[in-house]
Design an enzyme around this catalytic site. Sequence first.
Site, PDB file in Angstrom:
ATOM      1  N   MET A 130       0.815  -1.208   0.000  1.00 58.99           N
ATOM      2  CA  MET A 130       0.000   0.000   0.000  1.00 58.99           C
ATOM      3  C   MET A 130       0.855   1.266   0.000  1.00 58.99           C
ATOM      4  O   MET A 130       0.694   2.145  -0.840  1.00 58.99           O
ATOM      5  CB  MET A 130      -0.929  -0.002   1.218  1.00 58.99           C
ATOM      6  CG  MET A 130      -1.863   1.188   1.283  1.00 58.99           C
ATOM      7  SD  MET A 130      -3.003   1.271  -0.114  1.00 58.99           S
ATOM      8  CE  MET A 130      -4.175  -0.004   0.347  1.00 58.99           C
ATOM      9  N   ASP A 148      11.280   3.350   4.943  1.00 58.14           N
ATOM     10  CA  ASP A 148      11.082   2.051   5.581  1.00 58.14           C
ATOM     11  C   ASP A 148      12.438   1.576   6.086  1.00 58.14           C
ATOM     12  O   ASP A 148      13.457   1.758   5.414  1.00 58.14           O
ATOM     13  CB  ASP A 148      10.494   1.040   4.588  1.00 58.14           C
ATOM     14  CG  ASP A 148       9.800  -0.128   5.285  1.00 58.14           C
ATOM     15  OD1 ASP A 148       8.581  -0.284   5.114  1.00 58.14           O
ATOM     16  OD2 ASP A 148      10.495  -0.881   6.012  1.00 58.14           O
ATOM     17  N   VAL A 196       2.097  -0.842  10.009  1.00 57.87           N
ATOM     18  CA  VAL A 196       1.295  -1.907  10.597  1.00 57.87           C
ATOM     19  C   VAL A 196       0.134  -1.328  11.416  1.00 57.87           C
ATOM     20  O   VAL A 196       0.244  -0.257  12.023  1.00 57.87           O
ATOM     21  CB  VAL A 196       2.192  -2.803  11.482  1.00 57.87           C
ATOM     22  CG1 VAL A 196       2.755  -2.019  12.656  1.00 57.87           C
ATOM     23  CG2 VAL A 196       1.439  -4.037  11.951  1.00 57.87           C
ATOM     24  N   GLU A 197      -0.998  -2.057  11.425  1.00 58.73           N
ATOM     25  CA  GLU A 197      -2.209  -1.588  12.107  1.00 58.73           C
ATOM     26  C   GLU A 197      -2.149  -1.884  13.604  1.00 58.73           C
ATOM     27  O   GLU A 197      -2.950  -2.676  14.134  1.00 58.73           O
ATOM     28  CB  GLU A 197      -3.446  -2.240  11.487  1.00 58.73           C
ATOM     29  CG  GLU A 197      -3.826  -1.721  10.126  1.00 58.73           C
ATOM     30  CD  GLU A 197      -4.484  -0.342  10.197  1.00 58.73           C
ATOM     31  OE1 GLU A 197      -5.707  -0.272  10.331  1.00 58.73           O
ATOM     32  OE2 GLU A 197      -3.753   0.668  10.115  1.00 58.73           O
ATOM     33  N   SER A 234      -6.744   1.535   8.138  1.00 58.42           N
ATOM     34  CA  SER A 234      -7.949   0.988   7.518  1.00 58.42           C
ATOM     35  C   SER A 234      -9.022   0.631   8.536  1.00 58.42           C
ATOM     36  O   SER A 234     -10.156   0.359   8.155  1.00 58.42           O
ATOM     37  CB  SER A 234      -7.593  -0.272   6.712  1.00 58.42           C
ATOM     38  OG  SER A 234      -6.981  -1.240   7.546  1.00 58.42           O
ATOM     39  N   HIS A 288      -7.468   7.221   3.438  1.00 59.19           N
ATOM     40  CA  HIS A 288      -7.571   5.765   3.311  1.00 59.19           C
ATOM     41  C   HIS A 288      -7.663   5.379   1.836  1.00 59.19           C
ATOM     42  O   HIS A 288      -8.697   5.571   1.190  1.00 59.19           O
ATOM     43  CB  HIS A 288      -8.786   5.241   4.074  1.00 59.19           C
ATOM     44  CG  HIS A 288      -8.885   3.747   4.041  1.00 59.19           C
ATOM     45  ND1 HIS A 288     -10.081   3.077   3.979  1.00 59.19           N
ATOM     46  CD2 HIS A 288      -7.916   2.788   4.033  1.00 59.19           C
ATOM     47  CE1 HIS A 288      -9.862   1.777   3.942  1.00 59.19           C
ATOM     48  NE2 HIS A 288      -8.554   1.583   3.973  1.00 59.19           N
ATOM     49  N   GLU A 323     -10.899   7.616   0.898  1.00 62.18           N
ATOM     50  CA  GLU A 323     -11.721   8.120   2.002  1.00 62.18           C
ATOM     51  C   GLU A 323     -10.913   9.148   2.792  1.00 62.18           C
ATOM     52  O   GLU A 323      -9.803   8.858   3.245  1.00 62.18           O
ATOM     53  CB  GLU A 323     -12.130   6.975   2.928  1.00 62.18           C
ATOM     54  CG  GLU A 323     -13.162   6.034   2.331  1.00 62.18           C
ATOM     55  CD  GLU A 323     -13.504   4.876   3.253  1.00 62.18           C
ATOM     56  OE1 GLU A 323     -14.684   4.560   3.387  1.00 62.18           O
ATOM     57  OE2 GLU A 323     -12.565   4.279   3.838  1.00 62.18           O
ATOM     58  N   ASN A 326     -14.590  -0.371   4.330  1.00 64.34           N
ATOM     59  CA  ASN A 326     -14.226  -1.591   5.053  1.00 64.34           C
ATOM     60  C   ASN A 326     -15.350  -2.058   5.975  1.00 64.34           C
ATOM     61  O   ASN A 326     -15.529  -3.259   6.202  1.00 64.34           O
ATOM     62  CB  ASN A 326     -12.947  -1.380   5.859  1.00 64.34           C
ATOM     63  CG  ASN A 326     -11.714  -1.519   4.981  1.00 64.34           C
ATOM     64  OD1 ASN A 326     -11.809  -1.876   3.814  1.00 64.34           O
ATOM     65  ND2 ASN A 326     -10.558  -1.230   5.540  1.00 64.34           N
TER      66      ASN A 326
END
Length: 664
Positions: A324, A343, A397-398, A425, A446, A458, A496
């Site tokens: 993403m 990163d 990471v979420e 997300s 998003h 979004e 989502n």
Amino acid sequence: MAATLSYLQDWRFSIDFEGIAWAVFDRKGETMNSLGRRPTEELGDIVKAIENAAIRGEVKGLVLMSAKESSFVAGADIHEFESFNTEDKVKEVVGQTLELFDRIDRLPVTVVAAIHGYCLGGGLELALACDYRIADREEGTRLGFPEVKLGMFPGLNGTVRSIAAAGPLDAMTAMLTGRMLRPTSARAMGLIDQIVPTRHALRWAARKAVLQKRRSKGAPWWKKMMLKEPVRGLLAKQMRGKTAAKVREDHYPAPFKLIELFERYGDDPDAMRKAETEIFAPLMAGETARNLRRVFQLSEMLKDEAPKHSFKPLRVHVIGAGTMGGDIAAWCVVCGMQASLQDLDETQLKKALGRAKGLFGKQLRGKLAVDAAIARLIPDPDGKHIKHADVVIEAIVEKLDIKQALFRDLETKIKPGAVLATNTSSLRLEDIAAALTDPGRLVGLHFFNPVPQLPLVEIVRGETTRVDEVRKAAAFVTAIKKLPLVVKSCPGFLVNRALAPYMMDAVRRLDEGTPRDKIDQAALAFGMPMGPLELMDMVGLDIANAVGEKLGGGSGTDNPLLRLVAEGKFGKKTGEGFYVWEKGKPKRETAEQYDPAELDRLGRELIKPMLDECERALADGIVANADHVDAGVIFGTGFAPFRGGPLHYRRNQENAAASTAAVA
């Protein structure tokens, strides 16, 4: 004579000292030219004036031009289409325009179309009715037949005239794909006759074309031979096969009807003209075309509603070089920006840069453009470019604590006025922003996977997010050629939230014994771009499971999804999930054919949890209204466009059921 047409509102008409008539299209109150009722009637008056002047020998030719910055004629006025609600009404309106175009075609003087900007649909059909077509090669000039994307095909004898100009293979390909063509490509095909460097050269080139009485040469003899049998039949068979590989005829009948028209009448222009209208009318008045026009109008709604702001982003910094994050950075570069990508994992950075090069090769023209794009995508493992960025996007990471720590650090580094955004997300914006000294600065951006293909972003507005930050975020989204949808912060936002119960219900059915391929085939039969199990493989089963748990859509403590995640089988990115993936595609182990009626029933059942959640999201005020729900789910998930959106589809089903009950 010019004075007699002083009443014109959408055209400027004059005849110069050389006897050349100039009709300049400048539709009143619009930024783009389109063929509506009034401009068409006024063009009819211009043609009548030319007919009379030609009899008296007062005019040598007519030039059609545009005064707009970005369009010659961008097509028919789609806002007037809704009044054409029966086949007879369509035939009446089309018949009037056909008569006008035929009069232009028969004028005894040279008629030249001088094209700058968009020349699409009915605009290109108008140009094809002219004797000679000149276009500039400026970047904004494009030609094409997008009607197939609206559930139709060219209905103003564009089928016949394009085949006569370009030959059947090129003309049919242009009509079946709806692709916009650069002037050089259109010239190579034969749709236009001459190219000039800029719009400023059009007037002089058109003058010369009139004085030299130029006429388009039409398709060469070897292209015309393709209209004869058995070649035409073979071409039609090949076209039908390629089209069927992309869309289903029961979902999108227009391209198949166009092929049928060509196959039956391609060698008889007069018969094809008559048959075109007979086949076109039911398509235009039909439900598929109405729903696809609605989808177009929803996209225009999002563009028009995007908050306006003077913010002009040039530099973007993305943190997280996964699929993403890497694709967000690469897409920003495609749209002309500079993007730095951060990163700690150099392997991830290399993979992202490799994918980006592939994207640049597809999206950009020529080695110079690709090389320039590669130079604008900067690997930045240490985040040195954060302080220069106009937009900073987190795509890691979420996990809430990790995101909070990152934003706590970013707040001390970004420049004043820069957009600070998260691509989360599923997490609430308020929870992430709690770590900031100024939580009103954080906004959600998003994106959806794959980033280059899905047009929606979004824009997540938290309880404390300042209005100006939302406006700047919308300016950024429109600058990268995406559709902005402002949503209220909540778990899963809109898209989502709608997807999660749909996907989890598919997992439940799989666990209860419904075959994997039957589930996905049923979704395809409904009109979804891919089945829910394949979609989860694409997203990543680890991510799909995490989102499902956060949104309360989990399906127990033991199911196929949980077992695959526990085994480290996350879908496409690991090579195996619900499917085994080879060369980027899922391997389908069964060729079993299921009963179409059974697939239809299952498809409608599969989609019900999504429809129910869309109703709840609307009731919760996640977006402004039902149109915004439909727009978000269509452009964010690819929800069957020919059905007009999830809530629109449900209302149609309810109305149909009520009508049936009333009759009974």
